[in-house]
Design an enzyme around this catalytic site. Sequence first.
Site, PDB file in Angstrom:
ATOM      1  N   VAL A  13      -0.029  -9.819  -0.109  1.00 18.09           N
ATOM      2  CA  VAL A  13      -1.058  -9.716  -1.150  1.00 18.09           C
ATOM      3  C   VAL A  13      -0.444  -9.314  -2.484  1.00 18.09           C
ATOM      4  O   VAL A  13      -0.740  -9.901  -3.528  1.00 18.09           O
ATOM      5  CB  VAL A  13      -2.164  -8.723  -0.745  1.00 18.09           C
ATOM      6  N   CYS A  49      -1.632  -1.933  -2.247  1.00 20.14           N
ATOM      7  CA  CYS A  49      -1.580  -2.955  -1.194  1.00 20.14           C
ATOM      8  C   CYS A  49      -0.774  -2.497   0.013  1.00 20.14           C
ATOM      9  O   CYS A  49      -0.876  -3.097   1.086  1.00 20.14           O
ATOM     10  CB  CYS A  49      -0.959  -4.238  -1.734  1.00 20.14           C
ATOM     11  N   ALA A  50       0.037  -1.466  -0.148  1.00 22.83           N
ATOM     12  CA  ALA A  50       0.919  -1.027   0.931  1.00 22.83           C
ATOM     13  C   ALA A  50       0.105  -0.453   2.089  1.00 22.83           C
ATOM     14  O   ALA A  50      -0.904   0.222   1.887  1.00 22.83           O
ATOM     15  CB  ALA A  50       1.893   0.035   0.405  1.00 22.83           C
ATOM     16  N   ALA A  51       0.551  -0.733   3.313  1.00 23.58           N
ATOM     17  CA  ALA A  51      -0.139  -0.208   4.497  1.00 23.58           C
ATOM     18  C   ALA A  51       0.730  -0.396   5.726  1.00 23.58           C
ATOM     19  O   ALA A  51       1.602  -1.276   5.774  1.00 23.58           O
ATOM     20  CB  ALA A  51      -1.473  -0.909   4.697  1.00 23.58           C
ATOM     21  N   TYR A 115      -5.331   1.267  13.117  1.00 24.06           N
ATOM     22  CA  TYR A 115      -5.282   0.688  11.775  1.00 24.06           C
ATOM     23  C   TYR A 115      -6.639   0.790  11.096  1.00 24.06           C
ATOM     24  O   TYR A 115      -6.750   1.265   9.959  1.00 24.06           O
ATOM     25  CB  TYR A 115      -4.821  -0.772  11.861  1.00 24.06           C
ATOM     26  N   LYS A 119      -7.698   3.223   7.850  1.00 22.58           N
ATOM     27  CA  LYS A 119      -8.197   2.619   6.610  1.00 22.58           C
ATOM     28  C   LYS A 119      -9.557   3.201   6.220  1.00 22.58           C
ATOM     29  O   LYS A 119      -9.827   3.424   5.032  1.00 22.58           O
ATOM     30  CB  LYS A 119      -8.287   1.101   6.762  1.00 22.58           C
ATOM     31  N   SER A 179      -9.025 -17.183   1.556  1.00 23.56           N
ATOM     32  CA  SER A 179      -7.778 -17.725   1.024  1.00 23.56           C
ATOM     33  C   SER A 179      -7.158 -16.695   0.082  1.00 23.56           C
ATOM     34  O   SER A 179      -7.855 -15.899  -0.548  1.00 23.56           O
ATOM     35  CB  SER A 179      -8.038 -19.033   0.259  1.00 23.56           C
ATOM     36  N   ILE A 180      -5.851 -16.710  -0.009  1.00 26.58           N
ATOM     37  CA  ILE A 180      -5.171 -15.744  -0.873  1.00 26.58           C
ATOM     38  C   ILE A 180      -5.591 -15.928  -2.329  1.00 26.58           C
ATOM     39  O   ILE A 180      -5.694 -14.951  -3.088  1.00 26.58           O
ATOM     40  CB  ILE A 180      -3.631 -15.861  -0.724  1.00 26.58           C
TER      41      ILE A 180
END
Length: 281
Positions: A13, A49-51, A115, A119, A179-180
């Site tokens: 992402v 965006c890190a996870a 996860y 979150k 979609s991205i």
Amino acid sequence: MNNILITGSNGYVGTSFMNLYNYNFEKFSLLNQQLEEVKFDNINAVLHCAALVHQKSECPYEKYYEINVEYPVELAKKAKLAGVKQFILISTIAVYGEEKEKLDENTICNPIKPYGKSKLEAEKGLLKLNDDSFIVSIIRAPMIYGKNAPGNIDSLVKLVKKLSIIPLGKIENKRSFISIQNLCFIINEIITHQKSGIFLASDDEAISTSRLIELIAKNLDKKIYLVKIPFFESLLELVKPSIHKRLYGSLEIDNSITKEKLNLKNPYNVEEGIKLMINGE
């Protein structure tokens, strides 16, 4: 909002957003840097965006909590003290749990796996920081597809490339993806208009697994035969229940509340998104 600090800039992402939009990006790596090293000079917004995502090997919840909860909340606190105006968290529909077939922003959250649980805890901690001077934006996303995207859709693409006869015909489930390009568009809209709250990102149309395979084959210009084998589904459910659920189960997202809040129209429909993915765009 021209200067953005982005975490997870090497992830799918983060990389995609930087390639698609022309902000002044500062990068921060949770793996290689300490929170004390973060500099917020002239930063307007943080895009987190890190996870730590689903791990194949056993991973204790404490590790998920450290990376997915403690890091973003501490980062947001530092950003707020430094005068940053907005914090955007890329979250997940895993916060809703595993059993729901239809959901929207008002669906009750009941995460099952580490996860999703971590979150949701991150969301709660961040939303406590939201006020008139510090905007917190949460984006819950389903499976993301696009050029070089990891995950199950890439596995289907490889399957279509390899086989001409596929035993996944006449599946009538409904699954939502994004979609991205559509996800990055939503992120940009939230930054541009400084919108706070929880947003549910998805393509507008939920499609069946069979239809998804047909679209992949069409854009690969590959002739395939989708067949329904009576015992295949029950055998798969017995041997690989998690794969069976992804292929035959439904998970339909109603994103109408988010679209209304953002006055949003997704730039691409599912067919266009699949075409972009196959064409490597």
